[in-house]
Design an enzyme around this catalytic site. Structure first.
Site, short mmCIF file in Angstrom:
data_model
loop_
_atom_site.label_atom_id
_atom_site.label_comp_id
_atom_site.label_asym_id
_atom_site.label_seq_id
_atom_site.Cartn_x
_atom_site.Cartn_y
_atom_site.Cartn_z
N ASN A 170 0.85 -1.19 0.00
CA ASN A 170 0.00 0.00 0.00
C ASN A 170 0.89 1.24 0.00
OD1 ASN A 170 -2.80 1.13 0.27
ND2 ASN A 170 -1.72 2.25 1.87
N TYR A 174 0.14 10.32 3.90
CA TYR A 174 -0.29 10.63 5.25
C TYR A 174 0.75 11.58 5.85
CZ TYR A 174 -2.09 5.89 4.27
OH TYR A 174 -2.65 4.77 3.68
N ARG A 175 0.29 12.73 6.34
CA ARG A 175 1.24 13.72 6.88
C ARG A 175 1.98 13.15 8.10
NH1 ARG A 175 -3.65 16.66 9.48
NH2 ARG A 175 -3.44 16.00 11.64
N TRP A 188 -2.16 8.24 9.68
CA TRP A 188 -3.10 7.53 8.80
C TRP A 188 -4.43 7.51 9.51
CZ3 TRP A 188 1.22 3.53 8.41
CH2 TRP A 188 1.41 2.88 9.63
N GLU A 231 -0.86 1.05 -5.57
CA GLU A 231 -0.79 2.41 -6.14
C GLU A 231 0.35 2.52 -7.15
OE1 GLU A 231 -1.54 1.82 -2.98
OE2 GLU A 231 -3.33 3.00 -2.58
N ASP A 280 -5.41 22.21 8.45
CA ASP A 280 -5.68 21.16 7.47
C ASP A 280 -6.43 21.66 6.23
OD1 ASP A 280 -5.70 18.49 6.51
OD2 ASP A 280 -5.71 17.82 8.59
#
Ligand SMILES: Cc1cc2nc3c(=O)[nH]c(=O)nc-3n(C[C@H](O)[C@H](O)[C@H](O)COP(=O)(O)O)c2cc1C
Length: 490
Positions: A170, A174-175, A188, A231, A280
């Site tokens: 995967n 994710y920051r 996540w 991905e 955000d």
């Protein structure tokens, strides 16, 4: 059009196209870069390469995806819909009939087979290898984006994990909030696949983070693919070239060979801390909450590595075009599941998960409600808070047109559906995090079976008069008229 092989050829392409400006004066990654980038993004400005971020020897690239043109350049297409069409061509494959069909079919199969990532023995991402105590995030110009951010955040990572049960890879964006030289939090969210891998592990999960990738691979980290689809395969398919991978130095994972920077390490269950706040993409700060600690065992780099970053905040921000790429690329897959969907639009101002406008080919009563429920059950679209359904002839991207249909065609008592279900992790509005109300608005023309009186005809000029006025326009001595709303074909 081919796509750039790595970040450096992407920067060269942006420069050739007049899409990049180098900033050679020293600029502070603490807030100052954000203010520059926010003004640049909101005015449709260029990608920026900060050559001297304060406190770091590494240049910082930002706003690489900030306009539709750059997003198209990144994907090697003229229009974002062309990238969606590549997917549609494969999804809609039929058994071939003649020789021509067979050859075309073989080419498509070849493009799928050629998408699989390719393992190579070495790659530039490991020109510099720092392990143990030498790992040092202080070397990187990690931005503190907004005044109330808890710390500097890595904002454009491709986080690589493997499902402990199947080995399936995967990649997610994710920051990562910096904790110290050798650790970060891993943000996540609860609906995301990286977290699923973490939950499936026996307590410890190896993680690799690639920073500074070719633009297609970087984009695919943000793509909402089903868990079992890699991905990097989508990246290979969209690039027309497989992504090359090398073995990581300290974890049992492969990483993109051409990455500028790779962080290797692990997370362990029970080892969590309070992450956030962070300004955000909702336009608000997200509240602090627990997330796992990512311990870094190795930091590998290209020589002179370039650090990539993105600033999210009040929309529109740079992530708008990553989201629009997803909207267009995933339209064929959405249509595959719900064939009467003609088009959809996820407004940037709705932070993508807050609103979906969907046009449908309506043939039976109650169909708009069927669409609402389908959307609320479909992948990441299931988190959509408000679904607006319009008829096929309505341009879903024309918000004035959609507003006209919603106000004109809705009997609020009959056509508004209030439901409930899962909501986006970051949605601050519901009283309980993660779940809350859903709104469906049926703005289609109503059928008699739906309890409507005979539906009135829409006002449209007769075609002969339209044609006559078009022909004579120059004679009237008037300026060119702006385009008018498309007519209802019914
Ligand atoms: C700039 C940017 C930052 C993102 N940050 C996060 C994040 O911190 N946490 C998260 O769960 N998703 C984040 N996302 C969304 C995920 O990348 C996206 O949902 C992706 O599909 C997740 O991959 P997954 O489906 O493999 O979990 C971000 C997306 C973008 C474009």
């Amino acid at each position: 059009m081919s796509t750039p092989a790595d970040l450096r050829s992407w920067i060269a392409l942006l420069e050739r196209e007049g899409e990049l400006v180098r900033v050679s004066v020293e600029v502070d990654p603490h807030l100052e870069i954000t203010e520059i980038v926010d003004r640049t993004v909101k005015s449709g400005g260029p990608a920026l390469l900060f050559e001297r971020p304060k406190g770091s020897e590494h240049a910082l690239l930002i706003n690489q995806f900030g306009t539709e043109r750059r997003m198209c350049l990144a994907l090697g297409v003229d229009r974002l819909d062309d990238a969606g069409q590549k997917i549609a061509d494969v999804l809609e494959m039929q058994p071939p009939e003649g020789l021509r069909d067979k050859v075309a079919g073989l080419m498509k199969l070849k493009s799928i087979a050629g998408s699989r990532p390719k393992s190579v023995r070495s790659g530039p991402c490991q020109e510099v290898v720092l392990t143990g105590d030498d790992v040092n995030l202080d070397l990187l110009p990690i931005q503190t984006c907004w005044p109330q951010d808890a710390a500097p955040f890595i904002t454009l990572p491709a986080v690589i994990t493997a499902d402990p049960r199947t080995g399936g890879r995967n990649v997610g964006m994710y920051r990562m909030q910096k904790i110290d030289r050798r650790s970060t939090y891993m943000h996540w969210q609860i609906h995301k696949d990286g977290r699923m891998d973490y939950l499936a592990s026996d307590g410890k999960l190896e993680v690799a983070v690639a920073l500074g990738l070719d633009p297609v691979t970087a984009y695919t980290a943000s793509a909402p693919l089903p868990k079992h689809i890699d991905e990097l395969m989508l990246a290979g398919f969209l690039r027309g070239e497989p992504v090359e991978l090398v073995k990581a130095k300290t974890v049992d994972l492969e990483v993109p060979a051409d990455a500028e920077i790779v962080l290797e390490g692990y997370v362990e269950s029970g080892d969590e801390g309070i992450e956030g706040p962070f300004g955000d993409h909702t336009g608000y700060y997200t509240a602090p909450e627990p997330f796992p600690v990512f311990h870094i065992t190795a930091m590998t780099m290209r020589r002179g590595a370039i650090y990539p970053s993105i600033v999210v905040g009040k929309p529109p921000a740079e992530d708008a075009w990553l989201g629009k790429a997803t909207e267009r690329i995933f339209l064929p897959a959405v249509r595959m599941s719900v064939p009467e969907i003609v088009d959809y639009d996820l407004p940037v101002a709705g932070a993508f998960h807050n609103c979906a406008i969907i046009s449908i080919r309506k043939t039976f009563p109650g169909q708009a409600q069927k669409i609402m429920h389908a959307v609320w059950g479909l992948g990441m679209l299931s988190l959509t808070k408000c679904v607006v359904v319009v008829d096929e002839w309505v341009d879903v991207h024309d918000y004035e047109e959609v507003f006209f249909r919603v106000t004109a065609n809705v009997d609020v008592k009959r056509d508004v559906l209030i439901s409930e279900g899962p909501l986006d992790h970051l949605d601050h509005a519901p009283g309980t995090q993660f779940v809350g109300g859903k709104l469906g608005i049926d703005a289609t023309h109503k059928l008699p079976e739906e309890g409507a009186r005979p539906w009135p005809d829409e006002i449209d000029m007769s075609p002969e008069i339209e044609e006559l006025v078009t022909r004579r326009w120059a004679e009237y001595g008037l300026p060119a008229p702006r385009s008018v709303r498309p007519a209802d074909p019914s």
